[in-house]
Design an enzyme around this catalytic site. Structure first.
Site, PDB file in Angstrom:
ATOM      1  N   ARG A 196      -2.565 -20.737 -11.127  1.00  0.00           N
ATOM      2  CA  ARG A 196      -1.499 -20.235 -12.019  1.00  0.00           C
ATOM      3  C   ARG A 196      -0.167 -20.085 -11.283  1.00  0.00           C
ATOM      4  O   ARG A 196      -0.107 -19.609 -10.156  1.00  0.00           O
ATOM      5  CB  ARG A 196      -1.900 -18.881 -12.604  1.00  0.00           C
ATOM      6  CG  ARG A 196      -0.739 -18.213 -13.333  1.00  0.00           C
ATOM      7  CD  ARG A 196      -1.141 -17.071 -14.208  1.00  0.00           C
ATOM      8  NE  ARG A 196      -1.916 -16.068 -13.506  1.00  0.00           N
ATOM      9  CZ  ARG A 196      -2.566 -15.094 -14.113  1.00  0.00           C
ATOM     10  NH1 ARG A 196      -2.551 -15.011 -15.421  1.00  0.00           N
ATOM     11  NH2 ARG A 196      -3.235 -14.213 -13.425  1.00  0.00           N
ATOM     12  N   ARG A 229      -7.574  -1.308 -22.515  1.00  0.00           N
ATOM     13  CA  ARG A 229      -8.337  -1.919 -21.432  1.00  0.00           C
ATOM     14  C   ARG A 229      -9.509  -1.063 -21.018  1.00  0.00           C
ATOM     15  O   ARG A 229     -10.217  -1.386 -20.080  1.00  0.00           O
ATOM     16  CB  ARG A 229      -7.407  -2.110 -20.245  1.00  0.00           C
ATOM     17  CG  ARG A 229      -7.525  -3.435 -19.571  1.00  0.00           C
ATOM     18  CD  ARG A 229      -6.480  -3.458 -18.485  1.00  0.00           C
ATOM     19  NE  ARG A 229      -6.554  -4.651 -17.723  1.00  0.00           N
ATOM     20  CZ  ARG A 229      -5.782  -5.709 -17.921  1.00  0.00           C
ATOM     21  NH1 ARG A 229      -4.896  -5.718 -18.874  1.00  0.00           N
ATOM     22  NH2 ARG A 229      -5.920  -6.753 -17.147  1.00  0.00           N
ATOM     23  N   ARG A 277     -10.644  -7.470  -9.939  1.00  0.00           N
ATOM     24  CA  ARG A 277     -10.201  -7.401 -11.347  1.00  0.00           C
ATOM     25  C   ARG A 277     -11.332  -7.790 -12.295  1.00  0.00           C
ATOM     26  O   ARG A 277     -11.494  -7.215 -13.372  1.00  0.00           O
ATOM     27  CB  ARG A 277      -8.988  -8.319 -11.566  1.00  0.00           C
ATOM     28  CG  ARG A 277      -7.712  -7.717 -10.994  1.00  0.00           C
ATOM     29  CD  ARG A 277      -6.628  -8.757 -10.771  1.00  0.00           C
ATOM     30  NE  ARG A 277      -6.253  -9.481 -11.958  1.00  0.00           N
ATOM     31  CZ  ARG A 277      -5.638 -10.664 -11.949  1.00  0.00           C
ATOM     32  NH1 ARG A 277      -5.341 -11.248 -10.807  1.00  0.00           N
ATOM     33  NH2 ARG A 277      -5.334 -11.249 -13.083  1.00  0.00           N
ATOM     34  N   ARG A 322       1.312 -14.791  -8.542  1.00  0.00           N
ATOM     35  CA  ARG A 322       1.235 -13.329  -8.602  1.00  0.00           C
ATOM     36  C   ARG A 322       0.517 -12.755  -7.384  1.00  0.00           C
ATOM     37  O   ARG A 322      -0.473 -13.333  -6.916  1.00  0.00           O
ATOM     38  CB  ARG A 322       0.475 -12.917  -9.878  1.00  0.00           C
ATOM     39  CG  ARG A 322       1.401 -12.583 -11.016  1.00  0.00           C
ATOM     40  CD  ARG A 322       0.716 -12.446 -12.338  1.00  0.00           C
ATOM     41  NE  ARG A 322      -0.447 -11.576 -12.390  1.00  0.00           N
ATOM     42  CZ  ARG A 322      -1.148 -11.343 -13.486  1.00  0.00           C
ATOM     43  NH1 ARG A 322      -0.795 -11.912 -14.628  1.00  0.00           N
ATOM     44  NH2 ARG A 322      -2.186 -10.557 -13.472  1.00  0.00           N
ATOM     45  N   LYS A 357      -5.120 -15.262 -22.062  1.00  0.00           N
ATOM     46  CA  LYS A 357      -4.568 -14.318 -23.064  1.00  0.00           C
ATOM     47  C   LYS A 357      -3.051 -14.482 -23.197  1.00  0.00           C
ATOM     48  O   LYS A 357      -2.533 -14.604 -24.301  1.00  0.00           O
ATOM     49  CB  LYS A 357      -4.896 -12.852 -22.675  1.00  0.00           C
ATOM     50  CG  LYS A 357      -6.390 -12.558 -22.554  1.00  0.00           C
ATOM     51  CD  LYS A 357      -6.654 -11.109 -22.229  1.00  0.00           C
ATOM     52  CE  LYS A 357      -6.142 -10.657 -20.887  1.00  0.00           C
ATOM     53  NZ  LYS A 357      -6.770 -11.334 -19.713  1.00  0.00           N
TER      54      LYS A 357
HETATM   55  P1  AP5 Z   1      -3.086 -16.787 -18.515  1.00  0.00           P
HETATM   56  O1  AP5 Z   1      -2.685 -17.044 -19.920  1.00  0.00           O
HETATM   57  O2  AP5 Z   1      -2.011 -16.375 -17.550  1.00  0.00           O
HETATM   58  O3  AP5 Z   1      -4.335 -15.781 -18.458  1.00  0.00           O
HETATM   59  P2  AP5 Z   1      -4.462 -14.249 -18.812  1.00  0.00           P
HETATM   60  O4  AP5 Z   1      -5.720 -14.046 -19.578  1.00  0.00           O
HETATM   61  O5  AP5 Z   1      -3.183 -13.739 -19.455  1.00  0.00           O
HETATM   62  O6  AP5 Z   1      -4.666 -13.684 -17.347  1.00  0.00           O
HETATM   63  P3  AP5 Z   1      -4.097 -12.418 -16.601  1.00  0.00           P
HETATM   64  O7  AP5 Z   1      -4.516 -12.598 -15.172  1.00  0.00           O
HETATM   65  O8  AP5 Z   1      -2.614 -12.233 -16.856  1.00  0.00           O
HETATM   66  O9  AP5 Z   1      -4.880 -11.288 -17.246  1.00  0.00           O
HETATM   67  P4  AP5 Z   1      -5.125  -9.919 -16.663  1.00  0.00           P
HETATM   68  O10 AP5 Z   1      -5.724  -9.229 -17.815  1.00  0.00           O
HETATM   69  O11 AP5 Z   1      -5.876  -9.885 -15.397  1.00  0.00           O
HETATM   70  O12 AP5 Z   1      -3.632  -9.462 -16.208  1.00  0.00           O
HETATM   71  P5  AP5 Z   1      -2.558  -8.473 -16.837  1.00  0.00           P
HETATM   72  O13 AP5 Z   1      -1.243  -9.040 -16.564  1.00  0.00           O
HETATM   73  O14 AP5 Z   1      -2.905  -8.076 -18.224  1.00  0.00           O
HETATM   74  O15 AP5 Z   1      -3.806 -18.123 -17.978  1.00  0.00           O
HETATM   75  C1  AP5 Z   1      -4.270 -18.213 -16.640  1.00  0.00           C
HETATM   76  C2  AP5 Z   1      -4.013 -19.634 -16.099  1.00  0.00           C
HETATM   77  O16 AP5 Z   1      -4.831 -20.551 -16.814  1.00  0.00           O
HETATM   78  C3  AP5 Z   1      -2.557 -20.136 -16.268  1.00  0.00           C
HETATM   79  O17 AP5 Z   1      -2.187 -20.864 -15.136  1.00  0.00           O
HETATM   80  C4  AP5 Z   1      -2.607 -21.040 -17.502  1.00  0.00           C
HETATM   81  O18 AP5 Z   1      -1.659 -22.093 -17.433  1.00  0.00           O
HETATM   82  C5  AP5 Z   1      -4.041 -21.572 -17.430  1.00  0.00           C
HETATM   83  N1  AP5 Z   1      -4.637 -21.823 -18.740  1.00  0.00           N
HETATM   84  C6  AP5 Z   1      -4.533 -21.028 -19.855  1.00  0.00           C
HETATM   85  N2  AP5 Z   1      -5.242 -21.558 -20.873  1.00  0.00           N
HETATM   86  C7  AP5 Z   1      -5.818 -22.702 -20.379  1.00  0.00           C
HETATM   87  C8  AP5 Z   1      -6.655 -23.703 -20.954  1.00  0.00           C
HETATM   88  N3  AP5 Z   1      -7.059 -23.620 -22.238  1.00  0.00           N
HETATM   89  N4  AP5 Z   1      -7.066 -24.698 -20.163  1.00  0.00           N
HETATM   90  C9  AP5 Z   1      -6.666 -24.801 -18.857  1.00  0.00           C
HETATM   91  N5  AP5 Z   1      -5.844 -23.894 -18.263  1.00  0.00           N
HETATM   92  C10 AP5 Z   1      -5.432 -22.855 -19.029  1.00  0.00           C
HETATM   93  O19 AP5 Z   1      -2.815  -7.166 -15.927  1.00  0.00           O
HETATM   94  C11 AP5 Z   1      -2.509  -7.158 -14.564  1.00  0.00           C
HETATM   95  C12 AP5 Z   1      -2.792  -5.776 -14.001  1.00  0.00           C
HETATM   96  O20 AP5 Z   1      -1.955  -4.795 -14.655  1.00  0.00           O
HETATM   97  C13 AP5 Z   1      -4.223  -5.250 -14.196  1.00  0.00           C
HETATM   98  O21 AP5 Z   1      -5.106  -5.697 -13.188  1.00  0.00           O
HETATM   99  C14 AP5 Z   1      -3.973  -3.729 -14.135  1.00  0.00           C
HETATM  100  O22 AP5 Z   1      -3.824  -3.295 -12.796  1.00  0.00           O
HETATM  101  C15 AP5 Z   1      -2.642  -3.574 -14.843  1.00  0.00           C
HETATM  102  N6  AP5 Z   1      -2.805  -3.315 -16.283  1.00  0.00           N
HETATM  103  C16 AP5 Z   1      -2.392  -4.116 -17.298  1.00  0.00           C
HETATM  104  N7  AP5 Z   1      -2.708  -3.551 -18.479  1.00  0.00           N
HETATM  105  C17 AP5 Z   1      -3.314  -2.384 -18.213  1.00  0.00           C
HETATM  106  C18 AP5 Z   1      -3.885  -1.365 -19.015  1.00  0.00           C
HETATM  107  N8  AP5 Z   1      -3.915  -1.458 -20.362  1.00  0.00           N
HETATM  108  N9  AP5 Z   1      -4.445  -0.300 -18.403  1.00  0.00           N
HETATM  109  C19 AP5 Z   1      -4.414  -0.171 -17.060  1.00  0.00           C
HETATM  110  N10 AP5 Z   1      -3.915  -1.119 -16.238  1.00  0.00           N
HETATM  111  C20 AP5 Z   1      -3.366  -2.212 -16.806  1.00  0.00           C
END
Ligand code: AP5
Length: 219
Positions: A127, A88, A172, A161, A13
């Site tokens: 990552r 979410r 997660r 991270r 994402k």
């Molecule tokens: P990346 O783009 O980093 O993936 P992502 O989908 O953004 O993954 P996240 O882990 O950041 O998502 P998440 O939803 O768990 O975390 P968030 O920060 O929102 O890609 C991943 C890896 O793959 C990278 O190394 C990249 O290079 C590689 N890659 C990408 N595309 C590729 C491809 N096509 N081919 C090969 N490799 C590829 O949330 C974190 C925490 O915050 C949550 O757990 C929660 O505690 C809190 N939080 C956030 N938002 C909320 C909310 N709305 N409500 C409550 N809690 C929340």
């Protein structure tokens, strides 16, 4: 355009949001990045969020919804935004719908990134993120930096991270299936969901996403 990006942890994402936001000239709003910025600045919000994030749980809605609304209310988001990680759960989705409707606005699309679970585990395990800018995302195998541990874009230090360890990732994923997947049905009833495969090269996924959004807008 007002778009929500949805998909499991590690689906890509954040990676896609950086390109899509640029292509569509709208800001990328990531609640995860907003929380991490608050944590590194040591704000009260960051201290509260950290305990939930480190445990792989959702940060409570009363903290998250206000933070997301404030960010969407900033001037750069007046003509649209790409939401990554918000909403979410269904309560957040309803709060977003109401907030937009209150301003006479609505979402244009919900882009759903589909990736098999074994692939997201591999993506998360490798990552690495830049300490200076969380939009600079690398992968030790799929998108390695030119120099190990150093950001290609700004020379910042790359780190893993704290919530990317195996046990927290499992938690997660469980939270994603239980809390976040139901928002896809919520938005499907509104005819907003566009699902694409997020497998393949980053550039291929971006092209697929842009095509799907164009088709959806023309339909
Ligand atoms: P990346 O783009 O980093 O993936 P992502 O989908 O953004 O993954 P996240 O882990 O950041 O998502 P998440 O939803 O768990 O975390 P968030 O920060 O929102 O890609 C991943 C890896 O793959 C990278 O190394 C990249 O290079 C590689 N890659 C990408 N595309 C590729 C491809 N096509 N081919 C090969 N490799 C590829 O949330 C974190 C925490 O915050 C949550 O757990 C929660 O505690 C809190 N939080 C956030 N938002 C909320 C909310 N709305 N409500 C409550 N809690 C929340």
């Amino acid at each position: 355009m007002r778009i929500v990006l949805v998909g499991p942890p590690g689906a890509g994402k954040g990676t896609q949001a950086a390109y899509l936001a640029k292509n569509l000239s709208i800001p990328h709003i990531s609640t995860g990045d907003l929380f991490r910025a608050n944590i590194s600045q040591g704000t009260p919000l960051g201290k509260k969020a950290k305990e939930y994030i480190d445990a792989g749980e959702l940060v409570p809605d009363e903290v998250t919804i206000g933070m997301a609304r404030d960010r969407m209310g900033e001037s750069d988001a007046a003509d649209g935004f790409l939401l990554d990680g918000f909403p979410r759960n269904v309560a957040q989705a309803k709060a977003l719908d109401e907030s937009l409707a209150g301003d006479g606005l609505a979402l244009d699309a919900v882009l759903d990134l589909e990736v098999p679970e074994d692939e997201v585990v591999k993506r998360i395990a490798g990552r690495r993120i830049c300490r200076n800018d969380s939009a600079h995302v690398f992968h030790v195998t799929y998108n390695p930096p030119r120099t190990e541990g150093v950001c290609d874009v700004c020379g910042g230090e790359l780190y893993q991270r704290a919530d990317d360890d195996e046990e927290t990732v499992r938690k997660r994923l469980e939270v994603y299936h239980r809390e976040t997947e139901p928002i896809i049905d919520h938005y499907r009833t509104q005819g907003l969901v566009v699902t694409i495969s997020a497998l393949g090269k980053v550039t291929e996924v971006t092209e697929r996403a842009m095509e799907a959004l164009k088709r959806d807008a023309a339909a």
